[in-house]
Design a protein around this motif. Structure first.
Motif, PDB file in Angstrom:
ATOM      1  N   LYS A   1     -14.095   1.402  -8.714  1.00 20.56           N
ATOM      2  CA  LYS A   1     -13.669   0.649  -9.869  1.00 20.56           C
ATOM      3  C   LYS A   1     -15.048   0.129 -10.751  1.00 20.56           C
TER       4      LYS A   1
ATOM      5  N   LEU B   1      -8.274   7.094  -6.634  1.00 16.49           N
ATOM      6  CA  LEU B   1      -8.884   7.114  -5.470  1.00 16.49           C
ATOM      7  C   LEU B   1      -7.870   7.628  -4.283  1.00 16.49           C
TER       8      LEU B   1
ATOM      9  N   GLU C   1     -13.513   1.729  -2.843  1.00 19.96           N
ATOM     10  CA  GLU C   1     -12.579   1.423  -3.774  1.00 19.96           C
ATOM     11  C   GLU C   1     -13.296   0.558  -4.548  1.00 19.96           C
TER      12      GLU C   1
ATOM     13  N   VAL D   1      -4.997   5.023  -4.471  1.00 14.21           N
ATOM     14  CA  VAL D   1      -5.753   3.570  -5.348  1.00 14.21           C
ATOM     15  C   VAL D   1      -5.723   3.947  -6.741  1.00 14.21           C
TER      16      VAL D   1
ATOM     17  N   GLU E   1       0.879  -1.274  -0.091  1.00 16.51           N
ATOM     18  CA  GLU E   1      -0.080  -0.085  -0.218  1.00 16.51           C
ATOM     19  C   GLU E   1       0.912   1.223  -0.018  1.00 16.51           C
TER      20      GLU E   1
ATOM     21  N   ILE F   1      -7.120   3.733 -10.303  1.00 16.11           N
ATOM     22  CA  ILE F   1      -8.395   3.128 -10.672  1.00 16.11           C
ATOM     23  C   ILE F   1      -8.234   3.041 -12.456  1.00 16.11           C
TER      24      ILE F   1
END
Length: 238
Positions: free
Chosen positions: A234, A155, A230, A147, A126, A149
């Motif tokens: 997506k 995100l 998340e 994150v 992470e 995408i």
């Protein structure tokens, strides 16, 4: 040999080693070079050792804590634009501080790394970005999990905890309550998306899709809000 002289010699060697590496993303060879440099220069000579001591005297309810994960984990950090690997790191999400354990677990020394010097860090797989450019009147700021995408959409998840004082059996204790802030980077603009209405406004053509996802994943939203968000983003962008 004085630390300053030692540092100059190793920096020269370090530059030569990097210059013979092909230009590409960080490879295993590059990481080995960085680790060799850090080990031989010693932690006392590195900028990363600078920072205040990390102290924690919390007496909490049910062994709660202020951290993203309770134990130190292997990670890396980009600090003053230099990469450091194979570090023992812990993320204090109550104070929004990255904590370094510079020695082995037998030594209890812990350091809060200087936040302004951190561009990003990784704990496990992470990655957390220091979003310094955020408007502090709108967003909490600090470190956010990144994150990716796709379709130029990212995100960002802010993990933090609120602290409450409670009394149990005439003993004053601290209770930590997990909280989250969600930001969507879309078309080079940061959007706060803690509310479903805002998400629908950003993706009006997917209103039904968004509503259906909320209806089908109520339990996940309650048990793991970051994973819910998340998966939602997506799902919208599939």
């Amino acid at each position: 040999m004085r630390n300053s002289q030692k540092k100059i010699i190793f920096l020269t060697i370090f530059g030569l080693l990097l210059s013979i590496q092909p230009i590409r993303s960080q490879t295993a060879n590059e990481i080995e070079i960085y680790n060799w440099f850090d080990k031989n220069l010693s932690i006392e000579s590195l900028d990363i050792k600078n920072g205040l001591a990390h102290l924690n005297f919390d007496n909490t309810v049910n062994d709660q804590d202020r951290y993203y994960l309770p134990d130190f984990k292997n990670g890396s950090v980009n600090y003053n634009l230099l990469n450091y690997f194979d570090l023992f790191l812990k993320y204090d999400i109550y104070s929004d501080e990255l904590v370094l354990r510079p020695y082995d677990e037998l030594n209890t020394t812990k350091i809060n790394l200087i936040k302004d010097n951190i561009s990003y860090f990784k704990i496990g797989t992470e990655k957390f970005i220091n979003l310094k450019e955020l408007n502090s009147t709108i967003f909490k700021g600090g470190f956010y999990e990144e994150v990716l995408i796709g379709n130029n959409i990212t995100l960002y998840i802010k993990y933090y905890k609120e602290r409450k004082k409670v009394t149990k059996d005439n003993v004053d204790l601290i209770e930590y309550v997990p909280k989250y802030e969600f930001i969507l980077l879309k078309e080079n603009k940061f959007n706060l998306i803690n509310d479903k209405k805002v998400i629908i406004a950003l993706f009006p053509a997917n209103k039904k899709k968004i509503n259906d996802f909320y209806d089908m994943n109520k339990n996940l939203k309650e048990s793991n809000t970051p994973l819910f968000m998340e998966n939602l983003v997506k799902y919208i962008n599939n």
